[in-house]
Design an enzyme around this catalytic site. Structure first.
Site, PDB file in Angstrom:
ATOM      1  N   ALA A  96     -51.455 -50.968   1.259  1.00  0.00           N
ATOM      2  CA  ALA A  96     -51.141 -50.248   0.025  1.00  0.00           C
ATOM      3  C   ALA A  96     -51.905 -48.936  -0.017  1.00  0.00           C
ATOM      4  CB  ALA A  96     -51.508 -51.111  -1.178  1.00  0.00           C
TER       5      ALA A  96
ATOM      6  N   ASN B  21     -38.668 -54.322   4.705  1.00  0.00           N
ATOM      7  CA  ASN B  21     -38.875 -54.178   3.263  1.00  0.00           C
ATOM      8  C   ASN B  21     -39.788 -52.988   3.010  1.00  0.00           C
ATOM      9  OD1 ASN B  21     -38.422 -55.834   0.606  1.00  0.00           O
ATOM     10  ND2 ASN B  21     -40.452 -54.906   0.531  1.00  0.00           N
TER      11      ASN B  21
ATOM     12  N   ASN C  93      -1.461 -22.373 -20.197  1.00  0.00           N
ATOM     13  CA  ASN C  93      -1.795 -20.981 -20.518  1.00  0.00           C
ATOM     14  C   ASN C  93      -3.230 -20.854 -21.013  1.00  0.00           C
ATOM     15  OD1 ASN C  93       0.789 -19.972 -19.884  1.00  0.00           O
ATOM     16  ND2 ASN C  93       1.576 -20.648 -21.859  1.00  0.00           N
TER      17      ASN C  93
ATOM     18  N   ARG D 269      -5.082 -15.632 -21.129  1.00  0.00           N
ATOM     19  CA  ARG D 269      -5.385 -16.619 -22.170  1.00  0.00           C
ATOM     20  C   ARG D 269      -6.387 -17.674 -21.695  1.00  0.00           C
ATOM     21  NH1 ARG D 269       0.942 -17.544 -23.387  1.00  0.00           N
ATOM     22  NH2 ARG D 269       1.031 -16.587 -21.316  1.00  0.00           N
TER      23      ARG D 269
ATOM     24  N   LYS E 289      -5.784 -18.089 -12.826  1.00  0.00           N
ATOM     25  CA  LYS E 289      -5.361 -19.327 -13.512  1.00  0.00           C
ATOM     26  C   LYS E 289      -4.900 -20.412 -12.548  1.00  0.00           C
ATOM     27  CE  LYS E 289      -1.461 -19.324 -16.005  1.00  0.00           C
ATOM     28  NZ  LYS E 289      -0.598 -19.093 -17.187  1.00  0.00           N
TER      29      LYS E 289
ATOM     30  N   THR F  95       7.201 -12.047 -15.383  1.00  0.00           N
ATOM     31  CA  THR F  95       7.804 -13.011 -14.451  1.00  0.00           C
ATOM     32  C   THR F  95       8.998 -12.410 -13.704  1.00  0.00           C
ATOM     33  OG1 THR F  95       8.938 -13.885 -16.410  1.00  0.00           O
ATOM     34  CG2 THR F  95       7.041 -15.123 -15.613  1.00  0.00           C
TER      35      THR F  95
ATOM     36  N   GLN G 147       2.817  -9.298  -5.380  1.00  0.00           N
ATOM     37  CA  GLN G 147       3.338  -8.540  -6.521  1.00  0.00           C
ATOM     38  C   GLN G 147       2.413  -7.343  -6.708  1.00  0.00           C
ATOM     39  OE1 GLN G 147       3.768 -10.799 -10.164  1.00  0.00           O
ATOM     40  NE2 GLN G 147       4.170  -8.980 -11.378  1.00  0.00           N
TER      41      GLN G 147
ATOM     42  N   ALA H 260       2.842 -16.991  -9.178  1.00  0.00           N
ATOM     43  CA  ALA H 260       1.407 -17.287  -9.310  1.00  0.00           C
ATOM     44  C   ALA H 260       0.591 -15.999  -9.403  1.00  0.00           C
ATOM     45  CB  ALA H 260       0.951 -18.115  -8.115  1.00  0.00           C
ATOM     46  N   ALA H 261       1.213 -14.948  -9.933  1.00  0.00           N
ATOM     47  CA  ALA H 261       0.524 -13.654  -9.926  1.00  0.00           C
ATOM     48  C   ALA H 261       0.239 -13.137 -11.338  1.00  0.00           C
ATOM     49  CB  ALA H 261       1.361 -12.638  -9.159  1.00  0.00           C
TER      50      ALA H 261
HETATM   51  C1  UD1 Z   1       6.972 -18.398 -19.367  1.00  0.00           C
HETATM   52  C2  UD1 Z   1       8.411 -18.095 -19.831  1.00  0.00           C
HETATM   53  C3  UD1 Z   1       8.697 -18.928 -21.062  1.00  0.00           C
HETATM   54  C4  UD1 Z   1       8.534 -20.411 -20.726  1.00  0.00           C
HETATM   55  C5  UD1 Z   1       7.137 -20.685 -20.171  1.00  0.00           C
HETATM   56  C6  UD1 Z   1       7.051 -22.082 -19.635  1.00  0.00           C
HETATM   57  C7  UD1 Z   1       8.845 -15.764 -19.229  1.00  0.00           C
HETATM   58  C8  UD1 Z   1       8.964 -14.367 -19.727  1.00  0.00           C
HETATM   59  N1  UD1 Z   1       8.523 -16.693 -20.147  1.00  0.00           N
HETATM   60  O1  UD1 Z   1       6.098 -17.989 -20.413  1.00  0.00           O
HETATM   61  O2  UD1 Z   1      10.035 -18.688 -21.506  1.00  0.00           O
HETATM   62  O3  UD1 Z   1       8.745 -21.191 -21.909  1.00  0.00           O
HETATM   63  O4  UD1 Z   1       6.844 -19.784 -19.076  1.00  0.00           O
HETATM   64  O5  UD1 Z   1       5.751 -22.348 -19.231  1.00  0.00           O
HETATM   65  O6  UD1 Z   1       9.091 -15.991 -18.078  1.00  0.00           O
HETATM   66  N2  UD1 Z   1       3.410 -14.593 -13.365  1.00  0.00           N
HETATM   67  C9  UD1 Z   1       3.458 -13.789 -12.251  1.00  0.00           C
HETATM   68  N3  UD1 Z   1       3.446 -12.445 -12.403  1.00  0.00           N
HETATM   69  C10 UD1 Z   1       3.388 -11.860 -13.631  1.00  0.00           C
HETATM   70  C11 UD1 Z   1       3.352 -12.692 -14.772  1.00  0.00           C
HETATM   71  C12 UD1 Z   1       3.379 -14.063 -14.618  1.00  0.00           C
HETATM   72  O7  UD1 Z   1       3.509 -14.282 -11.119  1.00  0.00           O
HETATM   73  O8  UD1 Z   1       3.371 -10.632 -13.706  1.00  0.00           O
HETATM   74  C13 UD1 Z   1       3.380 -16.059 -13.189  1.00  0.00           C
HETATM   75  C14 UD1 Z   1       2.136 -16.702 -13.795  1.00  0.00           C
HETATM   76  O9  UD1 Z   1       1.086 -16.781 -12.844  1.00  0.00           O
HETATM   77  C15 UD1 Z   1       2.644 -18.070 -14.227  1.00  0.00           C
HETATM   78  C16 UD1 Z   1       4.126 -17.865 -14.453  1.00  0.00           C
HETATM   79  O10 UD1 Z   1       4.463 -16.627 -13.841  1.00  0.00           O
HETATM   80  O11 UD1 Z   1       2.449 -19.036 -13.210  1.00  0.00           O
HETATM   81  C17 UD1 Z   1       4.473 -17.813 -15.937  1.00  0.00           C
HETATM   82  O12 UD1 Z   1       3.738 -16.752 -16.547  1.00  0.00           O
HETATM   83  P1  UD1 Z   1       3.069 -16.922 -17.967  1.00  0.00           P
HETATM   84  O13 UD1 Z   1       2.438 -15.630 -18.329  1.00  0.00           O
HETATM   85  O14 UD1 Z   1       2.267 -18.141 -18.022  1.00  0.00           O
HETATM   86  O15 UD1 Z   1       4.379 -17.076 -18.880  1.00  0.00           O
HETATM   87  P2  UD1 Z   1       4.502 -17.880 -20.252  1.00  0.00           P
HETATM   88  O16 UD1 Z   1       4.028 -17.026 -21.356  1.00  0.00           O
HETATM   89  O17 UD1 Z   1       3.904 -19.210 -20.127  1.00  0.00           O
HETATM   90 MG    MG Z   2       2.694 -20.057 -18.673  1.00  0.00          MG
END
Ligand code: UD1
Ligand code: MG
Length: 463
Positions: free
Chosen positions: A422, A376, A227, A16, A23, A78, A72, A10-11
């Site tokens: 009134a 009333n 996204n 987008r 988000k 991710t 993070q 969630a970081a």
């Molecule tokens: C990611 C996957 C993609 C998959 C899609 C499904 C990767 C590289 N790609 O893409 O293959 O189809 O999800 O929804 O994993 N987050 C962090 N720290 C970061 C970056 C992201 O905690 O530095 C978290 C975001 O808050 C989010 C999740 O990881 O909840 C996914 O990140 P996001 O940037 O949305 O990845 P997608 O492009 O959707």
């Molecule tokens: Mg995503």
């Protein structure tokens, strides 16, 4: 088997979304997106739940009790998110990784993923689907023997070869790993465009001799990631429908489900009918056999049985059995409408107690008032409750009949069975059974029109 540790990423920066709000805190049907994921993780039987958050974003501060936060602080992507949660996870643990941006993820799907992963003694198990629009998702590239070779990210489609963009099978972003295999491989994933992708671990796990299972799912809702704002609207629409259907199963009718907006944490009794254009916010409780709407908003309102409300806005108030509200009423916090009372058209009530069977039918404002039963209130009655510094209360007794255009200058009280005249401005208490009348006496000037005419004809033209 020990219960799995569930990591929720969630970081991310959520660029987008084009928003100052992180988000995962964007609300979906009244709850922050991440809360839905946390609840699914809980129901799936998680041991520990760890959310990866970014310092200073306010996400860690909003996590419910029992959910751990891992910050993070370095690295993007991710893969870096998962590394941030590494401390304290023992090598033999099953680690489930969820994306904080999949609010519709189902607990059953998570549980079945863990089950499959452990049954197959896999190093990693990932979910895929070909049932959603693949735009923006990682595509699953399979080898000749159908095993998963790698995942291609398509966030920047212009950089992806045509044939890979045509792949419809996508990575859902929900995985189970053996902790040892996950962290062993993740250390070796190199950065792509400044990000360490979690999806980079799969070819490495296979190279290291680990068993990779790719489980296809038909669960469209679990697969939907958010996204963009368009994605947010899409998941909101699905979840709204799910909530409506749950209430319908419990005996609630929706005259126009497509125009009904429902949040989580709402209770509705059976045989209640929700009309078109109704919005019901979290914390609202509605009894049985009510008629709500059309075009009504309930924000934390508590309604008894058999209540009727049309074209109205009710905030943090209590409405007892059989009361009728609207059309076009505004009930504000601290208001109690007792059994069988009626609040009619263009009436605003704030922090007041309106007695059983009492009627306030038209064009009135009652603020900080206590009104007894079977009273009333005439049209256009107003409590002057604010002297510019303090609010004061108005007390009106039982079986009172106030006439039109009465103003009550608070603090003031009107006794039981009393009347007002009134157009009265009531500044002094009215005793039980009395008529309070407070207005200038009418004076009729006889012959006034005739005199005016005479004066006009006496003025000679040209004078
Ligand atoms: C990611 C996957 C993609 C998959 C899609 C499904 C990767 C590289 N790609 O893409 O293959 O189809 O999800 O929804 O994993 N987050 C962090 N720290 C970061 C970056 C992201 O905690 O530095 C978290 C975001 O808050 C989010 C999740 O990881 O909840 C996914 O990140 P996001 O940037 O949305 O990845 P997608 O492009 O959707
Ligand atoms: Mg995503």
């Amino acid at each position: 088997m020990a219960k799995p540790t569930i990591l929720i990423m969630a970081a991310g920066h959520g660029t987008r979304m084009r928003s100052t709000l992180p988000k995962v805190l964007h609300p979906v049907c009244g709850r922050p997106m991440i809360q839905w994921v946390i609840e699914a993780a809980r129901r799936a039987g998680a041991g520990r739940i760890i959310c990866v958050t970014r310092p200073g974003e306010g996400v860690a501060e909003r996590l419910p009790d029992g959910v751990e936060a891992a910050e993070q602080t370095s690295g993007e992507g991710t893969g870096s998110a998962v590394l941030a949660a590494r401390d304290g996870i023992t090598p033999d643990t099953t680690v489930v990784v969820l994306s904080g941006d999949h609010p519709l993820i189902s607990s059953a799907l998570i549980a079945s993923l863990v089950d499959r992963h452990e049954r197959e003694h896999a190093a990693a198990t990932l979910l895929t689907t070909d049932k959603i629009d693949p735009a923006g998702y990682g595509r699953i590239v399979r080898a000749a023997d159908d095993s998963v070779e790698r995942i291609v990210e398509t966030k920047h489609p212009e950089t992806v070869p045509e044939d890979e963009l045509r792949i419809r099978e996508v990575n859902v972003g929900t995985y189970a790993f053996s902790a040892a295999e996950l962290f062993g491989a993740l250390d070796s994933v190199s950065e792509t465009g400044g990000e360490r992708y979690l999806t980079g671990v799969f070819p490495l796990i296979v190279q290291r001799g680990g068993r990779l299972v790719a489980a296809m799912t038909e669960d469209v809702l679990s697969s939907l990631g958010v996204n963009t704002r368009a994605d947010l609207m899409e998941v909101g629409r699905h979840l709204n429908r799910q909530l409506i259907e749950q209430h319908a199963v419990n005996g609630v009718s929706f005259a126009s489900p497509d125009t009904t907006t429902l949040e989580a944490d709402v209770e509705i009794g059976r045989d209640t009918v929700i009309g078109p254009g109704v919005t019901i916010h979290a914390g609202t409780r509605i009894g049985e056999g009510c008629e709500i709407g059309p075009h009504t908003t309930l924000v934390g309102a508590r309604l008894g049985d058999g209540v009727w409300v049309a074209h109205s806005y009710l905030v943090d108030c209590d409405v007892e059995n059989g009361a009728r509200i609207g059309p076009f009423a505004y009930l504000r916090p601290g208001t109690v409408i007792r059994e069988g009372a009626k609040i009619g058209t263009f009436v605003e009530v704030k922090n007041s107690d309106i007695g059983r069977g009492t009627k306030v039918p038209h064009l009135s404002y009652l603020g900080d008032a206590d009104v007894g039963e079977e009273t009333n209130i005439g049209a256009s009655n107003v409590t002057a409750n604010y002297d510019g510094r303090k609010k004061h209360r108005t007390k009106i007794g039982k079986r009172v009949k106030t006439s039109v255009d009465t103003t009550f200058v608070a603090p003031v009280s009107v006794g039981d069975d009393a009347y007002t005249g009134a157009g009265s401005v009531i500044t002094d208490d009215v005793p039980d059974g009395a008529l309070g009348i407070a207005r200038a006496r009418q004076e009729n000037i006889e012959g006034y029109a005739q005199r005016k005419e005479q004066e006009a004809s006496d003025e000679q033209p040209g004078d």
